[in-house]
Design an enzyme around this catalytic site. Structure first.
Site, PDB file in Angstrom:
ATOM      1  N   HIS A   1       0.847  -1.204   0.000  1.00  0.00           N
ATOM      2  CA  HIS A   1       0.000   0.000   0.000  1.00  0.00           C
ATOM      3  C   HIS A   1       0.871   1.240   0.000  1.00  0.00           C
ATOM      4  O   HIS A   1       1.986   1.237   0.538  1.00  0.00           O
ATOM      5  CB  HIS A   1      -0.968   0.003   1.187  1.00  0.00           C
ATOM      6  CG  HIS A   1      -0.322   0.147   2.529  1.00  0.00           C
ATOM      7  ND1 HIS A   1      -0.041   1.370   3.096  1.00  0.00           N
ATOM      8  CD2 HIS A   1       0.080  -0.778   3.440  1.00  0.00           C
ATOM      9  CE1 HIS A   1       0.487   1.200   4.284  1.00  0.00           C
ATOM     10  NE2 HIS A   1       0.585  -0.096   4.527  1.00  0.00           N
TER      11      HIS A   1
ATOM     12  N   ASP B   1      -0.600   4.457   0.784  1.00  0.00           N
ATOM     13  CA  ASP B   1      -1.107   5.482   1.698  1.00  0.00           C
ATOM     14  C   ASP B   1      -0.383   5.379   3.022  1.00  0.00           C
ATOM     15  O   ASP B   1       0.077   4.299   3.420  1.00  0.00           O
ATOM     16  CB  ASP B   1      -2.619   5.352   1.882  1.00  0.00           C
ATOM     17  CG  ASP B   1      -3.035   4.029   2.526  1.00  0.00           C
ATOM     18  OD1 ASP B   1      -2.575   2.972   2.040  1.00  0.00           O
ATOM     19  OD2 ASP B   1      -3.816   4.053   3.502  1.00  0.00           O
TER      20      ASP B   1
ATOM     21  N   ASP C   1       6.410   1.660   6.636  1.00  0.00           N
ATOM     22  CA  ASP C   1       4.995   1.265   6.507  1.00  0.00           C
ATOM     23  C   ASP C   1       4.325   2.057   5.401  1.00  0.00           C
ATOM     24  O   ASP C   1       3.616   3.012   5.670  1.00  0.00           O
ATOM     25  CB  ASP C   1       4.300   1.502   7.852  1.00  0.00           C
ATOM     26  CG  ASP C   1       2.881   0.987   7.886  1.00  0.00           C
ATOM     27  OD1 ASP C   1       2.517   0.196   6.994  1.00  0.00           O
ATOM     28  OD2 ASP C   1       2.125   1.382   8.790  1.00  0.00           O
TER      29      ASP C   1
ATOM     30  N   GLU D   1      -5.081   1.141   2.681  1.00  0.00           N
ATOM     31  CA  GLU D   1      -4.879   0.061   3.642  1.00  0.00           C
ATOM     32  C   GLU D   1      -5.002   0.571   5.068  1.00  0.00           C
ATOM     33  O   GLU D   1      -5.528  -0.133   5.942  1.00  0.00           O
ATOM     34  CB  GLU D   1      -3.502  -0.583   3.432  1.00  0.00           C
ATOM     35  CG  GLU D   1      -3.280  -1.875   4.208  1.00  0.00           C
ATOM     36  CD  GLU D   1      -2.730  -1.673   5.620  1.00  0.00           C
ATOM     37  OE1 GLU D   1      -2.697  -2.657   6.379  1.00  0.00           O
ATOM     38  OE2 GLU D   1      -2.342  -0.524   5.956  1.00  0.00           O
ATOM     39  N   GLU D   2      -4.532   1.791   5.295  1.00  0.00           N
ATOM     40  CA  GLU D   2      -4.524   2.330   6.655  1.00  0.00           C
ATOM     41  C   GLU D   2      -5.925   2.609   7.188  1.00  0.00           C
ATOM     42  O   GLU D   2      -6.093   2.830   8.389  1.00  0.00           O
ATOM     43  CB  GLU D   2      -3.680   3.613   6.711  1.00  0.00           C
ATOM     44  CG  GLU D   2      -2.202   3.425   6.390  1.00  0.00           C
ATOM     45  CD  GLU D   2      -1.444   2.661   7.464  1.00  0.00           C
ATOM     46  OE1 GLU D   2      -2.070   2.211   8.432  1.00  0.00           O
ATOM     47  OE2 GLU D   2      -0.217   2.507   7.331  1.00  0.00           O
TER      48      GLU D   2
ATOM     49  N   GLU E   1       4.786  -5.949   3.887  1.00  0.00           N
ATOM     50  CA  GLU E   1       4.714  -5.190   5.136  1.00  0.00           C
ATOM     51  C   GLU E   1       5.967  -5.491   5.970  1.00  0.00           C
ATOM     52  O   GLU E   1       6.617  -6.527   5.792  1.00  0.00           O
ATOM     53  CB  GLU E   1       3.469  -5.601   5.934  1.00  0.00           C
ATOM     54  CG  GLU E   1       2.153  -5.177   5.321  1.00  0.00           C
ATOM     55  CD  GLU E   1       1.735  -3.777   5.737  1.00  0.00           C
ATOM     56  OE1 GLU E   1       2.570  -3.049   6.321  1.00  0.00           O
ATOM     57  OE2 GLU E   1       0.572  -3.416   5.464  1.00  0.00           O
TER      58      GLU E   1
END
Length: 438
Positions: free
Chosen positions: A95, A97, A128, A162-163, A186
C-alpha cells in the site's frame, strides 16, 4: 542449461551491485506525501496519485504492462503485469497510503525528507510501507535485468487505503486481480508470516426507555404495580455496562478455549473501542441528545474491534457472537422483549483470516532465501491485519514478508537500509522459485 542457483546468484549480484537503486526509489516515494485523506484532508499531503504515477512509470520502464483506476474518488490503484503461466502466478503487493505525521515537533528529521542517517532512511511511510513497495519493484527490475523470462505471471499491486480498512485491495480483488499466491511486503523484520487472524468491526445497539431523571427511583426501586404508576425509564447506559462486563467474560472464555500455533495465546480479543449513549436514536445510528444528564438515556451504541483466529471463519464467528448476545438478553426482563441489535462490517470493514500452511512452497522459499543472505527467519503469525487478508478471502495463498525498521504510526519512522537491500534479494529469489523460468 542455467540452474536455479545460477539464476539466483546472478540476480543477487545485480541487486548488490546496484543497491542504491532500491534506496533511491524509497526516498523518492517517501518524499511524495501520501497521507490517507480519511485522516487529513490537506491536499498538500494527499498526493497518492503522484506516488502512483511515479510507480507506474517505473513499472513501464521495467517492462510491465500497467493498469490504473480509481479505487476511491481521486485515489488510484496501480497494477503491473508480466504475462505468464497462471498456475505459477504471483502478486507482489504493497500500500502507498500513510498515516499522518502527528506532532511535527516530535520529529528530529523532515517527515517527508527521506534523509539517511546511520544506515536508516527516515520519513513517514519509510517502513509502513514504501520501503516494502520499493523492494518489490527493485526485485522485479533485477529479474528483468538478468534477462530471466519468468514462466509464471508476475504482478505488482500498489494499492490505496490500507490504513483505513484496505478498500484499495478490496477493490482490486473485486475486479478479479488475483493470482495463485501473494506476497505482501509489510515490515516483518525479516521473519516470514503466513498467518494472521480475521477482524470484524461490529456495532451493538442497546435500547432502553427515556424518562425524567427525577423519577429514577421509579425505575430502580421496587414499586407497586398499581393504577397511575408512571411508566418507568430503562437506563440504556446501565444495560450497556452489564453487557460490557458479560462481554469481558465471553472474551476470556474464547481466548482460553482455542489458540493458533503461530500467534500469541489470547490474541483473539474483543476491544470495546467506542461508546455513544444518550436519548433518541438518530438516522446515523447514534444518540441524538448526549449532553443532558437529566434524561434517563434510551440508547447505548457500542463499537467493537473483534479479532478471531486464522483457523476460524467469519460466518461461524458471527453466529457464535450472535448466540452470546441472545443469551445475554435472556437474563433481563426488558432485553428479552427488546434485544440488542448487531451491525456487522461497521464502516464496511472486514478482514478475512490468513492461514497459509507453513510447508507452503512460497513460505519455504522465503525461509530458504532469507537464510541464504542472513539469519534463519522465524515463521510466525501477524498480530495485526493487512491487505493479505483480502486476497486470502478470495482464495489466494498469502505470505507477509518485508524489511526492518521502527517508528511506524509514530515519530521518526525509518527503514533499515541494509534490510531493504536484503529484502529485495530475498523477494527476487522467491519470485524465481515460485514463477520459474522458461
Amino acid at each position: 542449461m542455467t540452474t536455479r542457483s545460477q539464476l539466483v546468484e546472478t540476480v543477487t549480484a545485480l541487486i548488490e551491485k546496484d543497491r542504491d537503486w532500491v534506496v533511491d526509489l524509497t526516498q523518492r516515494l517517501v518524499r511524495i506525501p501520501s497521507v490517507n485523506p480519511k485522516f487529513n484532508l490537506d491536499p498538500a499531503v494527499n498526493r497518492e496519485a503522484d506516488v502512483q504515477k511515479l510507480i507506474e512509470t517505473e513499472l513501464k520502464t521495467i517492462g510491465f504492462s500497467t493498469e490504473s483506476w480509481d479505487a476511491l474518488p481521486g485515489r488510484p490503484n496501480v497494477v503491473g503485469d508480466l504475462a505468464g503461466n497462471e498456475e505459477k502466478s504471483l502478486i507482489l503487493c504493497g500500500h502507498i497510503d500513510v498515516v499522518p505525521i502527528g506532532d511535527p515537533a516530535r520529529w528530529t528529521v523532515d517527515p517527508f525528507g527521506g534523509e539517511i542517517k546511520n544506515g536508516r532512511l527516515y520519513g513517514r511511510g519509510a517502513i509502513d510501507m514504501k520501503g516494502g513497495v520499493a523492494a518489490c519493484i527493485a526485485a522485479a527490475r533485477a529479474v528483468r535485468a538478468a534477462g530471466i523470462e519468468l514462466d509464471g505471471r508476475l504482478s505488482i499491486h500498489t494499492v490505496v487505503d490500507e490504513e483505513a480498512g484496505g478498500f484499495g485491495a478490496m477493490d482490486a480483488v473485486k475486479r478479479g486481480k488475483l493470482a495463485k499466491a501473494v506476497l505482501v511486503a509489510e515490515p516483518t523484520w525479516g521473519d516470514v508470516l503466513p498467518a494472521e487472524g480475521g477482524l470484524e468491526w461490529a456495532r451493538v445497539t442497546i435500547r432502553g426507555r427515556t424518562a425524567h431523571s427525577a423519577w429514577r427511583y421509579n425505575e430502580i426501586y421496587p414499586q407497586r404495580q398499581e393504577s397511575g404508576r408512571l411508566e418507568p425509564g430503562v437506563n440504556a447506559i446501565e444495560l450497556a455496562t452489564r453487557f460490557i462486563e458479560a462481554l469481558r467474560h465471553y472474551e476470556s472464555g474464547r481466548t482460553r478455549a482455542a489458540s493458533h500455533p503461530l500467534l500469541p495465546v489470547g490474541m483473539n480479543t474483543i476491544n470495546v473501542g467506542v461508546l455513544h449513549a444518550g436519548a433518541g436514536l438518530g438516522d446515523n445510528g447514534l444518540p441524538i441528545t448526549m449532553t443532558n444528564p437529566a434524561i434517563i438515556p434510551d440508547v447505548a451504541v457500542i463499537d467493537l474491534d473483534m479479532k478471531f483466529l486464522p483457523s476460524e471463519n467469519s460466518a461461524d464467528y458471527r453466529r457464535d457472537f450472535e448466540a452470546f448476545v441472545h443469551h445475554f438478553a435472556q437474563t433481563d426482563a426488558w432485553l428479552r422483549n427488546n434485544p440488542p441489535t448487531i451491525q456487522w462490517e461497521l464502516g464496511g470493514l472486514h478482514f478475512p483470516p490468513l492461514n497459509t500452511p507453513v510447508d507452503h512452497p512460497l513460505v519455504q522459499s522465503l525461509v530458504a532465501n532469507k537464510t541464504a543472505v542472513g539469519r534463519k527467519p522465524d515463521i510466525k503469525g501477524f498480530v495485526a491485519v493487512c491487505d493479505a487478508a483480502h486476497y486470502a478471502g478470495a482464495g489466494v495463498d498469502g505470505v507477509i514478508f518485508g524489511p526492518s525498521g521502527d517508528g511506524f504510526h509514530g515519530d521518526d519512522e525509518y527503514v533499515d537500509v541494509e534490510s531493504l537491500v536484503e529484502t529485495t534479494k530475498v523477494i527476487a529469489a522467491s519470485v524465481i522459485d515460485w514463477c520459474g523460468s522458461k
